[in-house]
Design a protein around this motif. Sequence first.
Motif, PDB file in Angstrom:
ATOM      1  N   UNK A 145       0.819  -1.560   0.089  1.00 33.48           N
ATOM      2  CA  UNK A 145       0.044  -0.292   0.195  1.00 33.48           C
ATOM      3  C   UNK A 145       1.131   1.538  -0.032  1.00 33.48           C
ATOM      4  N   UNK A 146       2.215   1.156   0.600  1.00 31.95           N
ATOM      5  CA  UNK A 146       2.691   2.419   0.430  1.00 31.95           C
ATOM      6  C   UNK A 146       4.329   2.052  -0.287  1.00 31.95           C
ATOM      7  N   UNK A 147       4.358   2.687  -1.336  1.00 28.79           N
ATOM      8  CA  UNK A 147       5.685   1.815  -1.857  1.00 28.79           C
ATOM      9  C   UNK A 147       6.956   3.627  -2.254  1.00 28.79           C
ATOM     10  N   UNK A 148       7.936   3.457  -1.164  1.00 22.60           N
ATOM     11  CA  UNK A 148       8.939   4.087  -1.614  1.00 22.60           C
ATOM     12  C   UNK A 148      10.232   3.996  -1.754  1.00 22.60           C
ATOM     13  N   UNK A 149      10.693   4.479  -3.053  1.00 28.61           N
ATOM     14  CA  UNK A 149      12.138   4.443  -4.140  1.00 28.61           C
ATOM     15  C   UNK A 149      12.989   6.124  -3.697  1.00 28.61           C
ATOM     16  N   UNK A 150      14.112   5.024  -3.057  1.00 28.91           N
ATOM     17  CA  UNK A 150      15.448   5.903  -2.379  1.00 28.91           C
ATOM     18  C   UNK A 150      16.573   5.770  -3.594  1.00 28.91           C
ATOM     19  N   UNK A 151      16.565   7.253  -4.350  1.00 29.65           N
ATOM     20  CA  UNK A 151      17.639   7.010  -5.465  1.00 29.65           C
ATOM     21  C   UNK A 151      18.579   7.696  -4.809  1.00 29.65           C
ATOM     22  N   UNK A 152      19.778   7.328  -4.770  1.00 27.42           N
ATOM     23  CA  UNK A 152      21.105   7.401  -4.059  1.00 27.42           C
ATOM     24  C   UNK A 152      22.014   7.129  -6.169  1.00 27.42           C
ATOM     25  N   UNK A 153      22.778   7.193  -6.020  1.00 31.37           N
ATOM     26  CA  UNK A 153      24.354   8.529  -7.177  1.00 31.37           C
ATOM     27  C   UNK A 153      25.924   7.489  -7.472  1.00 31.37           C
ATOM     28  N   UNK A 154      25.496   7.224  -8.073  1.00 31.19           N
ATOM     29  CA  UNK A 154      26.655   6.961  -9.257  1.00 31.19           C
ATOM     30  C   UNK A 154      28.142   5.802  -9.041  1.00 31.19           C
ATOM     31  N   UNK A 155      27.558   5.132  -8.665  1.00 28.52           N
ATOM     32  CA  UNK A 155      27.999   3.281  -7.505  1.00 28.52           C
ATOM     33  C   UNK A 155      27.926   2.274  -8.753  1.00 28.52           C
ATOM     34  N   UNK A 156      28.723   1.811  -9.084  1.00 32.65           N
ATOM     35  CA  UNK A 156      28.213   0.218  -9.995  1.00 32.65           C
ATOM     36  C   UNK A 156      28.301  -1.064  -8.942  1.00 32.65           C
ATOM     37  N   UNK A 157      27.627  -1.804  -8.358  1.00 34.47           N
ATOM     38  CA  UNK A 157      27.361  -2.830  -7.932  1.00 34.47           C
ATOM     39  C   UNK A 157      29.003  -3.648  -7.554  1.00 34.47           C
ATOM     40  N   UNK A 158      29.914  -3.514  -8.899  1.00 38.09           N
ATOM     41  CA  UNK A 158      31.170  -4.290  -7.719  1.00 38.09           C
ATOM     42  C   UNK A 158      32.485  -3.053  -6.911  1.00 38.09           C
ATOM     43  N   UNK A 159      31.782  -1.819  -7.225  1.00 35.39           N
ATOM     44  CA  UNK A 159      32.260  -1.305  -6.850  1.00 35.39           C
ATOM     45  C   UNK A 159      32.456  -0.651  -5.298  1.00 35.39           C
ATOM     46  N   UNK A 160      31.179  -1.516  -4.616  1.00 32.72           N
ATOM     47  CA  UNK A 160      30.530  -1.016  -3.203  1.00 32.72           C
ATOM     48  C   UNK A 160      30.853  -2.620  -2.808  1.00 32.72           C
ATOM     49  N   UNK A 161      29.638  -3.366  -3.465  1.00 34.01           N
ATOM     50  CA  UNK A 161      29.405  -4.548  -2.974  1.00 34.01           C
ATOM     51  C   UNK A 161      30.066  -5.987  -4.073  1.00 34.01           C
ATOM     52  N   UNK A 162      31.554  -5.589  -3.941  1.00 35.01           N
ATOM     53  CA  UNK A 162      32.609  -7.257  -4.121  1.00 35.01           C
ATOM     54  C   UNK A 162      32.078  -7.888  -2.675  1.00 35.01           C
ATOM     55  N   UNK A 163      32.495  -9.138  -3.318  1.00 36.35           N
ATOM     56  CA  UNK A 163      32.446  -9.960  -2.502  1.00 36.35           C
ATOM     57  C   UNK A 163      30.623 -10.624  -1.404  1.00 36.35           C
ATOM     58  N   UNK A 164      29.687  -9.840  -1.974  1.00 35.11           N
ATOM     59  CA  UNK A 164      28.661  -9.626  -1.185  1.00 35.11           C
ATOM     60  C   UNK A 164      27.882 -10.859  -0.925  1.00 35.11           C
ATOM     61  N   UNK A 165      27.682 -11.812   0.040  1.00 39.94           N
ATOM     62  CA  UNK A 165      27.391 -13.172  -0.080  1.00 39.94           C
ATOM     63  C   UNK A 165      26.223 -13.401  -0.740  1.00 39.94           C
ATOM     64  N   UNK A 166      26.114 -14.995  -1.717  1.00 38.29           N
ATOM     65  CA  UNK A 166      25.416 -14.786  -2.462  1.00 38.29           C
ATOM     66  C   UNK A 166      25.390 -14.498  -3.806  1.00 38.29           C
ATOM     67  N   UNK A 167      26.357 -12.776  -4.220  1.00 35.23           N
ATOM     68  CA  UNK A 167      26.042 -12.075  -5.189  1.00 35.23           C
ATOM     69  C   UNK A 167      26.987 -12.955  -6.123  1.00 35.23           C
ATOM     70  N   UNK A 168      26.718 -11.567  -7.706  1.00 37.35           N
ATOM     71  CA  UNK A 168      27.684 -12.581  -8.791  1.00 37.35           C
ATOM     72  C   UNK A 168      28.519 -11.346  -8.552  1.00 37.35           C
ATOM     73  N   UNK A 169      29.811 -11.331  -7.535  1.00 33.96           N
ATOM     74  CA  UNK A 169      31.240 -10.356  -8.118  1.00 33.96           C
ATOM     75  C   UNK A 169      32.274 -10.528  -8.841  1.00 33.96           C
ATOM     76  N   UNK A 170      32.868  -9.527  -8.993  1.00 34.07           N
ATOM     77  CA  UNK A 170      33.743  -9.698  -9.280  1.00 34.07           C
ATOM     78  C   UNK A 170      35.509 -10.130  -8.316  1.00 34.07           C
TER      79      UNK A 170
END
Length: 534
Positions: free
Chosen positions: A55-80
């Motif tokens: 019933x309530x949707x919230x979109x938070x829109x941050x800036x300018x980061x690739x997945x591998x730049x911040x979440x390299x090694x995140x458990x279960x994710x495909x990372x570099x």
Amino acid sequence: MPPFFSSLTLACFSARAGRSLKKLSLIATVSLLLAPNAPTHAAKVEHQPDLSAIQTVVVIFAENRSFDNLYRGFPGAETSANLPPDKFQQKDRDGSVLKELPPVWGGLTARGIPNPITQSMTEHLPNKPFAVDDPASFNVPLNTLTHDLWHRFYQNQMQINHGKNDMFVAWADTGAMPMGYWNGSHMKMWKIAEKYTMADHFFMGAFGSSFLNHQWLACACAPFYPNADTSPSHPSIVTANTAGDALIVAANSPHSALDGVPKFVRDGNLTPDFHAVNTMQPAYQPSGNKPADGQDPRFADPSRPTTLPPQTIPTVGDRLSEKNISWAWFSGAWQHVLDHGNAYPMPDFQYHHQPYNFYANYAPGTTAREQHLQDGGLNGSRFIKLIDEGKLPQVSFYKPQGNLNEHSGYADIESGDSHIADLISHLEKSPQWQHMLVIVTYDENGGLWDHVAPPKGDRWGPGSRIPAIIVSPFARRHYVDKTVQDTTSIIKFLTERYALRPLDGLVQRDQGIEASTGKPLGDLTGALILPKAR
């Protein structure tokens, strides 16, 4: 007609009508299933999720980061983190493998940083990703401003290099900087992503710039500048190749990435057919362009090359209004800037990050502007107050002010990470929480490398992979969603949830993704466990 089937029929089946007899047959079959007294109707619906639970949707829109730049090694994710060396080596402009990375031109840290990492300190880096915050190397913490990078429409496509992702250094203005990454496990949002759902195949909706990707979130489109060839913006029309996916390199451009920043015959903000793809300014205040002398102070000078004429193409906001769905775009520091002006380093308000301020439907003096372009408050204070009071509209888009959005060059990661994590904490305690869906994502990659190839969609994107975190009482816990999605997926979810008339850009992107992957564009629901529709 039940809400889910109604929206699915409108948003998906009708969008694909005419593509093949097989698909037309499928539409006819679904129509029969939905006919009154059809014996299979109830059984069919019982197996569908009830989107009305949200019933309530919230979109938070941050800036300018690739997945591998911040979440390299995140458990279960495909990372570099586990890639073999041949999968991340960058190539030079002639297609040969670089013997080493070029220096970070101008230095790794932004101007004015104590104990800066200078250009000479970045020489002779191996041709592979490097940890910006490694204590044994550069040791630059998450609260440090680092060098900004090109993040532009054509350069992003040239860096992706038809899915190989091996020319991020070749077509950059910062040398080695695209290959830098952080140990994101220290971030608060990393912990929140572990608690809920991380989408690890979520891509930026459009190639390149923040400007275009904010527009994409609003309209799934590239804005248009009529008669640009006879306008003040004429010099900003690019010289591109016939395929429309690369700039023409200038004769005096350095041959190798090791020798310097590439040069082009003409880079700019407009495509040869007059679509705005790089940073333009709104025709209404607040804008990066001041009013002309004697002009209504609520407007921007139309004679400035970067002032985009007011846009008229439909937006998802328009579609929500058609259905009387309450919604707002909340801009951090909006009213502060109108009242007091902008300032660096705080709030460092970004005018081109406010997409609805580019549209004639939300011009100064309109009721729609008053209703839907809302002040988020300095440091998000007003938005947080509405969260705590349980007074958010049905759909909220929240844009942090510049110093809290994580953009390289003028914002650090830690400040934005803490701000968004604080928002999540308030949302989890909100009176509206039990029926809420929160999407935390980034507008685009900021020129930073990611190793996963974007799927083929359409002329405009999708671009590089970005983080997207789904937070909700209905979100799967400790889960990584592998569904192929992009910024357009947010529009797709809203279209399905509220049975909206689909935007043309959504229809085109959905068709393009299905043609290239064999499956429709994801709609966020793979991250959710919802009750069944009755």
